[in-house]
Design a protein around this motif. Sequence first.
Motif, mmCIF file in Angstrom:
data_model
loop_
_atom_site.group_PDB
_atom_site.id
_atom_site.type_symbol
_atom_site.label_atom_id
_atom_site.label_comp_id
_atom_site.label_asym_id
_atom_site.label_seq_id
_atom_site.Cartn_x
_atom_site.Cartn_y
_atom_site.Cartn_z
ATOM 1 N N SER A 58 70.188 -20.582 -30.446
ATOM 2 C CA SER A 58 69.863 -21.991 -30.195
ATOM 3 C C SER A 58 69.145 -22.167 -28.868
ATOM 4 O O SER A 58 68.239 -22.982 -28.742
ATOM 5 C CB SER A 58 71.138 -22.841 -30.221
ATOM 6 N N GLN A 97 70.627 -27.579 -34.766
ATOM 7 C CA GLN A 97 71.849 -27.055 -35.381
ATOM 8 C C GLN A 97 72.845 -28.171 -35.679
ATOM 9 O O GLN A 97 73.518 -28.156 -36.700
ATOM 10 C CB GLN A 97 72.467 -26.030 -34.434
ATOM 11 N N ASP A 171 67.415 -24.479 -37.121
ATOM 12 C CA ASP A 171 68.520 -23.820 -36.430
ATOM 13 C C ASP A 171 69.775 -23.923 -37.277
ATOM 14 O O ASP A 171 70.385 -24.988 -37.368
ATOM 15 C CB ASP A 171 68.719 -24.462 -35.050
ATOM 16 N N GLU A 172 70.128 -22.800 -37.896
ATOM 17 C CA GLU A 172 71.285 -22.736 -38.793
ATOM 18 C C GLU A 172 71.329 -23.924 -39.748
ATOM 19 O O GLU A 172 72.284 -24.709 -39.723
ATOM 20 C CB GLU A 172 72.578 -22.662 -37.980
#
Lengths: 307, 437
Positions: A58, A97, A171-172
């Motif tokens: 991140s 995220q 992000d994820e």
Amino acid sequence: MMRRNTQSSCVHYPSQSVLSLRDIHRRFGHTIAVDGLTLEVRAGEVFGLLGPNGAGKSTTIAIATGLLAPDAGAVDLLGLGSPANPKVRMHLGLAPQEITLYAELTARENLRFFADLYGVSNARARVDDLLALVELDARATDRVATFSGGMKRRLNLAAALVHDPKLVLLDEPTAGVDPQSRNRILELVRRLASEGKTILYTTHYMEEAAKICDRVGIVDHGRMLDVGTVADLIARHGGQSAVTVERDGAEERILTADPVAEVARQFARANSDRERGEVGREVTGLRIERPDLETVFLSLTGRSLRE
Amino acid sequence: MRAIFAIARKDLRLLLRDKGDVFFTFVFPVVIAILFGFVFGGGSNSGSKLELAVVRESDSVLALGIEEDLANDAAFETTAFPTRDAAADAVRAGKVTAAVILPKSLDSGLEGLFSGQGIAIDAVVDPSRRAEAGLIQGKLNELAFRQFPKLFANGDEMKRAFSAARTSIASARGMSPTQKLLGAGMITAAESFTSSIGDEDASTNASGGGANGAAGNTADFTPIRVKVEELAPRAGRPRASFDVTFPQGIVWGLAGCFGAFASSLVTERARGTLDRLRLAPITAFHLISGKAIACLVAGLLVQALVFAVALTFFGSQIAQPAMLVVACFAAAFAFAGLAMALAAFCRTEAEANGAGRGAILILALIGGGTIPLFFMPPFLRTLSYGSPFRWAVAAIEGPFWRDTPVSEQVVPLVVLIAIGFLGWIIGARALWRPFAR
Ligand SMILES: Nc1ncnc2c1ncn2[C@@H]1O[C@H](COP(=O)(O)OP(=O)(O)O)[C@@H](O)[C@H]1O
Ligand SMILES: [Mg+2]
């Protein structure tokens, strides 16, 4: 001398390069989050950043978008320079995220707001298209607060796309969703790639990386351990495949570079045994274990990815 | 520009969808205004002294006597003013509750008393202080009567007064022969009465006379007339305490807006949406401006709502509608700017809620949010100049019911607009650094 160095480093960026991070360092107090990381994302590819929690994914994304300044190192987007410049970062879209949406606004209101921020022309049509793309058109006028985790994730992703950026950073994007939603998101990512978007995708699930990424970079402790296609990485770090043969309840594990040939050999042996009338040596089971990204991570770090 | 309005629209939507914010911004102020309106309407007896401006235009014994008694009265705190206008200004500005004018006509001393005119004393009161007006009127009557024994005790003054009265009655054209006869009879009776008069009798008479005077009826013969003049008299409609409490309600509405928006940036930071805003091709100035506009619009909505209720249900009237609109804009603008300044400095939601709402509560209190400015003891009133709410109240009351000249409304307006600009700029600058990274 200095000049030639600068020039030669420019030459290192191929015209294909969409995002380039060079020797990035970033620490938070005593925590070193990113430790000399270098990566390059090429046009049209899905680049996976694979690493465990806390690896620095991140932080890397934040630096790549210009949200966070690196302590050292250079970031370049599309050869235009640092994304800290608003004109440059116009070309990227980020799905953070965390779900970063207004829970009290509807799905449509959220997207419309972000479209207006970017001055998207024909925003209404664009928002409708995106809602259809992430299959939320039926819930367009419902508040995000009423959405399931998977729906929020999809809208979070759609919000990164409103201004049609060249590079999309995810992000994820599957964190905290059920398997069915996860598959929908993975399909969506592949679809974006097929439509010509360049994607930087972070995850700590090796299956995801293996499934959708053209190239994968393995990160741990803020360092890029290796980069390549999944096959390359396995070839370099995966070691041999294992063929496990089961006879009369006893297992024999054979390491080999060519498991298919080994299986064929095992069958041939079983056949000749039978012809010679040797009984009790029947093969009752056969299993091939190929090395995967998990094995790669294990061999690179000595630890398991999913500790 | 599109981005700014998008942010403004988004923040207004969020405000209207938050039940707590809606309550504190829109419902609470109206409730406060109505509640306080009834409380203050029920007559006020705060223990503190009433502040009076005294303008003595006559040097007569009577005028000096009334002035002295006023100064010694426990109910009043007097200040001498040179002219009626200066005193009226002080009333308008809320520095004193009322002005008492002891006019030149008191020079004639007791003569006026028997010439059918009575003794005239003028008082100028703030229209919001009707309750005090009655008290002042009664008190003045009482004090005027109290002068009589002093005058009666002075034999020469007496004789001069009675003979002057006889002459004026005899020569009066408007009096019928019967009235003249009655008047002459009264003077004779009075002459014999003076020998037996005492202090207690005077006070007994005083209360009766006071009631008479306070009623303001022009009976044919009223010995002492206290004429109470309201500063901004409006035909036929008594000014209500609601005129005072609705601007107070607005103060609370603006406080609500302020609270909601002071924490809105922090909330964006905490929820991560600030990152999306920072990624968009907008500057800190766009962001602050969008939010400030939302806050401004919310502030205007509150004020419109409060005034709508005041006009519809409480019979309020607006003295200067155009100036009131200007004042409302200035007030909302000031609070939008303040909210942005605070928003940009606070780093956590707890900080914004604690510091923001706490500070605003104190500022609202000392700025006249609960206790009207003119009820405040002097030191608090001085303190109130430091509160933006005080300026908002001053700016709104002027065109709403005080009907002050526009020239007097300029100062609060300028102060409010300056506060707004300052906050806006400080907010954008404070946000700039983290935003630009
Ligand atoms: N804002 C921050 N303040 C302090 N430490 C941080 C901050 N952001 C990240 N870190 C630390 O930096 C390291 C990398 O974090 P992160 O980039 O979020 O990893 P990942 O996304 O791979 O899970 C972690 O040890 C994390 O605790
Ligand atoms: Mg992370």
